[in-house]
Scaffold this motif. Structure first.
Motif, PDB file in Angstrom:
ATOM      1  N   TYR A   1      34.368  57.178  20.428  1.00  0.00           N
ATOM      2  CA  TYR A   1      34.029  58.294  21.321  1.00  0.00           C
ATOM      3  C   TYR A   1      35.137  58.581  22.347  1.00  0.00           C
ATOM      4  O   TYR A   1      34.907  59.336  23.291  1.00  0.00           O
ATOM      5  CB  TYR A   1      32.733  57.989  22.068  1.00  0.00           C
ATOM      6  CG  TYR A   1      31.517  57.768  21.191  1.00  0.00           C
ATOM      7  CD1 TYR A   1      30.964  58.813  20.441  1.00  0.00           C
ATOM      8  CD2 TYR A   1      30.892  56.526  21.138  1.00  0.00           C
ATOM      9  CE1 TYR A   1      29.829  58.604  19.663  1.00  0.00           C
ATOM     10  CE2 TYR A   1      29.763  56.311  20.361  1.00  0.00           C
ATOM     11  CZ  TYR A   1      29.238  57.353  19.619  1.00  0.00           C
ATOM     12  OH  TYR A   1      28.122  57.144  18.854  1.00  0.00           O
TER      13      TYR A   1
ATOM     14  N   GLU B   1      25.534  61.141  12.023  1.00  0.00           N
ATOM     15  CA  GLU B   1      25.173  59.760  12.361  1.00  0.00           C
ATOM     16  C   GLU B   1      25.553  58.769  11.267  1.00  0.00           C
ATOM     17  O   GLU B   1      25.942  57.641  11.549  1.00  0.00           O
ATOM     18  CB  GLU B   1      23.673  59.667  12.646  1.00  0.00           C
ATOM     19  CG  GLU B   1      23.264  60.386  13.927  1.00  0.00           C
ATOM     20  CD  GLU B   1      22.304  59.581  14.775  1.00  0.00           C
ATOM     21  OE1 GLU B   1      21.566  58.736  14.221  1.00  0.00           O
ATOM     22  OE2 GLU B   1      22.282  59.798  16.004  1.00  0.00           O
TER      23      GLU B   1
ATOM     24  N   GLY C   1      32.978  47.582  12.584  1.00  0.00           N
ATOM     25  CA  GLY C   1      33.583  46.930  13.742  1.00  0.00           C
ATOM     26  C   GLY C   1      34.325  47.863  14.678  1.00  0.00           C
ATOM     27  O   GLY C   1      34.836  47.428  15.710  1.00  0.00           O
ATOM     28  N   VAL C   2      34.396  49.157  14.335  1.00  0.00           N
ATOM     29  CA  VAL C   2      35.000  50.103  15.271  1.00  0.00           C
ATOM     30  C   VAL C   2      34.113  50.151  16.518  1.00  0.00           C
ATOM     31  O   VAL C   2      32.894  50.185  16.410  1.00  0.00           O
ATOM     32  CB  VAL C   2      35.106  51.511  14.644  1.00  0.00           C
ATOM     33  CG1 VAL C   2      35.681  52.506  15.649  1.00  0.00           C
ATOM     34  CG2 VAL C   2      35.947  51.459  13.381  1.00  0.00           C
TER      35      VAL C   2
ATOM     36  N   LEU D   1      30.806  51.995  12.942  1.00  0.00           N
ATOM     37  CA  LEU D   1      30.373  50.948  13.870  1.00  0.00           C
ATOM     38  C   LEU D   1      30.097  49.650  13.110  1.00  0.00           C
ATOM     39  O   LEU D   1      30.412  48.549  13.581  1.00  0.00           O
ATOM     40  CB  LEU D   1      29.127  51.402  14.633  1.00  0.00           C
ATOM     41  CG  LEU D   1      29.350  52.558  15.623  1.00  0.00           C
ATOM     42  CD1 LEU D   1      28.017  53.130  16.092  1.00  0.00           C
ATOM     43  CD2 LEU D   1      30.179  52.108  16.828  1.00  0.00           C
ATOM     44  N   ALA D   2      29.498  49.782  11.926  1.00  0.00           N
ATOM     45  CA  ALA D   2      29.203  48.598  11.127  1.00  0.00           C
ATOM     46  C   ALA D   2      30.490  47.887  10.714  1.00  0.00           C
ATOM     47  O   ALA D   2      30.527  46.671  10.539  1.00  0.00           O
ATOM     48  CB  ALA D   2      28.395  48.983   9.890  1.00  0.00           C
TER      49      ALA D   2
ATOM     50  N   THR E   1      23.896  48.581  15.451  1.00  0.00           N
ATOM     51  CA  THR E   1      24.862  48.363  14.370  1.00  0.00           C
ATOM     52  C   THR E   1      26.176  47.830  14.934  1.00  0.00           C
ATOM     53  O   THR E   1      26.770  46.882  14.398  1.00  0.00           O
ATOM     54  CB  THR E   1      25.105  49.697  13.632  1.00  0.00           C
ATOM     55  OG1 THR E   1      23.864  50.160  13.103  1.00  0.00           O
ATOM     56  CG2 THR E   1      26.107  49.516  12.493  1.00  0.00           C
ATOM     57  N   SER E   2      26.593  48.427  16.044  1.00  0.00           N
ATOM     58  CA  SER E   2      27.836  47.998  16.685  1.00  0.00           C
ATOM     59  C   SER E   2      27.702  46.571  17.238  1.00  0.00           C
ATOM     60  O   SER E   2      28.575  45.725  17.036  1.00  0.00           O
ATOM     61  CB  SER E   2      28.187  48.977  17.811  1.00  0.00           C
ATOM     62  OG  SER E   2      29.341  48.563  18.501  1.00  0.00           O
TER      63      SER E   2
ATOM     64  N   LYS F   1      29.090  57.759  11.654  1.00  0.00           N
ATOM     65  CA  LYS F   1      29.249  56.900  12.833  1.00  0.00           C
ATOM     66  C   LYS F   1      28.734  55.492  12.545  1.00  0.00           C
ATOM     67  O   LYS F   1      29.346  54.494  12.908  1.00  0.00           O
ATOM     68  CB  LYS F   1      28.445  57.466  14.012  1.00  0.00           C
ATOM     69  CG  LYS F   1      29.047  58.683  14.674  1.00  0.00           C
ATOM     70  CD  LYS F   1      28.224  59.028  15.920  1.00  0.00           C
ATOM     71  CE  LYS F   1      28.447  60.467  16.357  1.00  0.00           C
ATOM     72  NZ  LYS F   1      27.471  60.889  17.374  1.00  0.00           N
ATOM     73  N   ARG F   2      27.591  55.430  11.894  1.00  0.00           N
ATOM     74  CA  ARG F   2      26.977  54.131  11.628  1.00  0.00           C
ATOM     75  C   ARG F   2      27.908  53.259  10.775  1.00  0.00           C
ATOM     76  O   ARG F   2      28.075  52.074  11.049  1.00  0.00           O
ATOM     77  CB  ARG F   2      25.625  54.323  10.927  1.00  0.00           C
ATOM     78  CG  ARG F   2      24.762  53.068  10.892  1.00  0.00           C
ATOM     79  CD  ARG F   2      23.392  53.325  10.308  1.00  0.00           C
ATOM     80  NE  ARG F   2      22.573  54.195  11.160  1.00  0.00           N
ATOM     81  CZ  ARG F   2      22.270  55.466  10.895  1.00  0.00           C
ATOM     82  NH1 ARG F   2      22.657  56.027   9.776  1.00  0.00           N
ATOM     83  NH2 ARG F   2      21.536  56.154  11.741  1.00  0.00           N
TER      84      ARG F   2
ATOM     85  N   ASP G   1      19.674  52.594  17.068  1.00  0.00           N
ATOM     86  CA  ASP G   1      20.203  51.902  15.885  1.00  0.00           C
ATOM     87  C   ASP G   1      21.726  51.933  15.795  1.00  0.00           C
ATOM     88  O   ASP G   1      22.316  51.011  15.227  1.00  0.00           O
ATOM     89  CB  ASP G   1      19.552  52.462  14.614  1.00  0.00           C
ATOM     90  CG  ASP G   1      20.161  53.782  14.191  1.00  0.00           C
ATOM     91  OD1 ASP G   1      20.138  54.721  15.013  1.00  0.00           O
ATOM     92  OD2 ASP G   1      20.656  53.870  13.061  1.00  0.00           O
ATOM     93  N   LEU G   2      22.365  52.949  16.361  1.00  0.00           N
ATOM     94  CA  LEU G   2      23.834  52.971  16.291  1.00  0.00           C
ATOM     95  C   LEU G   2      24.423  51.832  17.128  1.00  0.00           C
ATOM     96  O   LEU G   2      25.294  51.089  16.659  1.00  0.00           O
ATOM     97  CB  LEU G   2      24.381  54.324  16.757  1.00  0.00           C
ATOM     98  CG  LEU G   2      24.176  55.495  15.785  1.00  0.00           C
ATOM     99  CD1 LEU G   2      24.818  56.757  16.342  1.00  0.00           C
ATOM    100  CD2 LEU G   2      24.759  55.176  14.409  1.00  0.00           C
TER     101      LEU G   2
END
Lengths: 231, 231, 231, 231, 231, 231
Positions: free
Chosen positions: D216, D199, D209-210, D206-207, F106-107, D202-203, F102-103
């Protein structure tokens, strides 16, 4: 004799029942009509439903306060029932157990009771339906109860949001349940009759195509309130 | 063979069904009687209701675990049904979609199934009523479901608050739904019979006006608990 | 003419009703079939129930927005009803009062209305049943309403979670209530017919013992999704 | 020793608790993570809420089956509690009375208990909050209970829709309550750790901007499922 | 002067308030303690919750009966409020609109009122929290109300299942809301004090590891009831 | 470009967002004020609650239609979010699973989104609170979702009883959630300002002890409506 609301562990043997003739007159009106005739008060909450379609009852209240999961007081109440009475029961906590079934119905009927209103659950609904013993409840549940804790009989109770005093008239049909204070029974029967007398005429007009807008003279107040018609 | 509770993606083909004769005997008792005979356990929550008045079923459980909005496993379950079975389904989340209708009922009946208990919604109730295919559900909903996600068949499930193991006896009538563990079926049928035998006598006495207070010897314990009669 | 959603105090007199013939065709299908034919949209929430078993209606929507405890707009709506219409009412707040009874039903029927769908309560259900006037509601309540505050008629409303525009087709039966946008009525009737045509064949196969697993070719996708059979 | 589900009137003194180290490891993960690590099973229904923000607990289950309005078994359970245990209680009927308050919390804490999960009501929440004694319940109610009827301790129970066996690990936080079978505790801790390890990465993406669509690889399956973009 | 339950359109100016000193004494006890001291009666249903954590109130009741969606009577009630009073409001139908906000709170506080208990909704909770104006309600809703229909002030009402007479003591904290009849205020304060005196000692013993089983001498009655310990 | 209500499987890339300046102005008003300024329409049902006290958001709507137990469309929606947007999601069936954690937060934040309104459940509330990412939901649930079925993005939806068009302004605070149609944003901001300007003066008067009865000139209409004062 003063009965305290919700006092536990007491049975009042002597209660003042509504006048028998007035009670009989009330039995001919629908719950909606009586509720209107009383000035729109006295209804139990709409989650109270008949256990079979067409159930109807009218009688004087013998009140029962139950503890959750315990129907001991139903047996105590049976002894206080007289011909023409309706048992009406509340519980100290929200509980949907089956507090009442065909054996108690047999006993209540033997005492002359006209039915039961209970803010809790009942069971044996097939048998109760065969017996045509009218019951209005918040739930149907096969779950049995014990006999271990005291409640009370014939004290003022709150049943499904309405205050019920012993001896009040309880009327129930497909539309719900209404309580008429014993002292007002005759007066409410008069008002219900007056109301019903007017309804036949209204029904005839409406069936003939007259609009409520015209029959009730609503067009002017609607315009005054600002209603706009848009073509 | 051990089936894990709530495991996803498995179908158990071999389950131990309750004895057929004991199951047949249980079909003659009401749910309330069986629940009492089991020591007051085994009931599903009272929000489970028959889709038509008078629906009644008794059979051995084929369990189904569904995903919300997805009835794929109902088709998988159909193949596991044998004559005398009842399909009993839970969902991994609270969901009232219509997971079952007249086509599945046709298939289930062709397999010999005696009905369905489902903690979710069903549809085509008019057709199901015409077919007299008994269904007990938490909701009726026209909303259709998809077939995309795996659940399981014949694992232990929690249905409306009760544990159901494949092969247990499921009995349902107007009062609700009760689960009898397969191993206890005969013993519970005995206890239910014993209970029913006593009820006829009690009913007769109560109908004759004997009070439960006297028949059950309640007056002394009531007094001991402190009940006060007020005139 | 643009009607704003939820605007208070307006009545639109001219609405575009769905094609009469398409509406008539839709009346022959069940709600579940129509909902599937529309791509699984358009349903009201499942708490909307018929007031009597077997109630069924299909017609063009005259929408009503009510204020809690106030049925003034029902009388305004009566005038806008034409033969073949269905009144469909929402309330600005959750409210279970009895906004509608046998007098209004008499008036609505005189106007040619085919029934009522209301996300609130109704009363006089015994009379409405005798009249066979179909009503789908969230509650039954004897509680009367006043006539003091403006709502609207024939604006877009949200009723039990679904958007309803005046003139849309409203279809309701034992399974629930579905809204077909006026412009799509014929197209949905076609799709419903196509769907029903296929169902007869499926039903026959399933009755003969063919499994859905085989009829719908599910075995491969189930295996691919990882379903495991355990003996 | 075999404990029957829901059997009344028994206390099992010897239960097999989950491994202490595995339980300790589980205490570091959130409920959502553990539920995913178990394959999306084991959750109690979401109506179970902490009585104060930030409440968190993890320990081995001592199960309690209560009767409605009766907390006698809570005192019996106290004696069975060992350091590191969590009491988890269900009731034979839906009941929101206050079965637990600051005195019982004092006793439970003295025994080494880490908190309470109860599918019913509790009271003294101000004191429980001051004590930082974590409780997860369906309701808060000042209503007291009696001590008159037997339930059981350390039998398998259904609590808020989940099966709980004595000795299972109970984990609860702001997101809800999850049950980990004792035998799976270490394995689930491993899976949770693996999940959490992924996680963080991933976080970060995502943060930055992906999009999840890209991370996924969802674009192709979405297109295949028929998603249409309209400009 | 006799006030009828639920009569519409009346304001009683003269009510008999509970003794000020007894009311002050009651303010020092928790709701759970007072409810026990009264013999386990007098509680409102547990859906009544404080709008902010730690809200607490104690004062004499000025009762308000509202119509759904209409807060006219709140302004009428404001004039009847005296220093030390608590406004307590019920509605003739279930309704969650926001009947009360920061302007009314400002007015009530200027009159000396100590808070509000309302079986309906309120709004402006951020402001009410800043003001530390304690409110206990069934809902929070931004939905505004009108001022068009009469209810009543200072008649007996049923609020969230409890009977409230004008002048009764209303006590509310995190555990709920309890009503103490005016005539019993001093006596209940005595009983609450006696109860609290005993609790400190019990808490100490339990903290030291003494079990309730021993402190309350439960082992014998449990054995007598048939409790079985299994090793 | 016309977006059909509830159509499945489509994403509208181009939507007309409300004017940025008007949106900014609306962010300074409370939800109750805006709802009144709009003529008492536009509110979501009061079961929509903030996941932490003090959560507040205002932005332009990107709408999401979800399937039960499936959050695939949340990822599709992420790509459509622009700075200043609020994601607002409905589900085709009532479902309380945790669709968002939360993921995704974040996105969404990386895309510039200001928060989420969802008529379903969310999880990771501790993390969301730490992030101060405002979410308004009907439930909190640790239950995860799958990614298998298409919904839609940027079509008109019904969310908790309100119609939401893509680009509308969504405002949410402790009192609830309100939708302002994009075309009306500036006009509603003006009306909200006018309303707020008047409130300060009213608050001052009420604080000084002036009664609403006098400030709003209610005494005459109350008397006219028949209110009786009884001494």
């Amino acid at each position: 004799m003063t009965a305290l609301h919700n006092q536990l562990g007491v049975v009042h043997r002597n209660i003042v029942r509504a006048d028998a003739k007035a009670t009989e007159r009330l039995s001919h009106f629908g719950v909606a009509t009586i509720h209107e005739a009383m000035g729109r008060v006295g209804l139990l909450k709409p989650y109270m439903r008949p256990i079979y379609t067409g159930a109807h009852l009218c009688g004087t209240a013998v009140t029962v306060l139950l503890q959750p999961g315990d129907n001991w007081m139903m047996h105590v109440a049976a002894e206080q029932l007289q011909p023409g009475d309706v048992a009406i029961a509340a519980c100290t906590a929200e509980n949907e157990d089956g507090f009442f079934g065909d054996l108690l119905a047999t006993s209540f009927r033997a005492r002359g009771a006209r039915g039961l209103v209970i803010d809790a659950g009942v069971r044996d609904v097939k048998d109760l339906t065969s017996m045509q013993f009218p019951v209005f409840s918040r739930a149907i549940s096969a779950k049995g109860t014990i006999k271990a804790t005291l409640g009370s009989v014939n004290i003022p109770i709150v049943c499904a949001g309405a205050i019920v005093n012993p001896g009040d008239v309880v009327v129930a049909d497909d539309d719900g349940v209404v309580i008429v204070p014993a002292a007002l029974a005759a007066q409410v029967a008069d008002a219900a009759q007056a109301r019903e007398d007017k309804e036949a005429e209204k029904r005839e007009k409406l069936a003939a195509g007259v609009l409520g807008l015209d029959m009730y003279n609503m067009r002017e107040p609607l315009a005054k309130a600002g209603l706009k018609y848009i073509d």
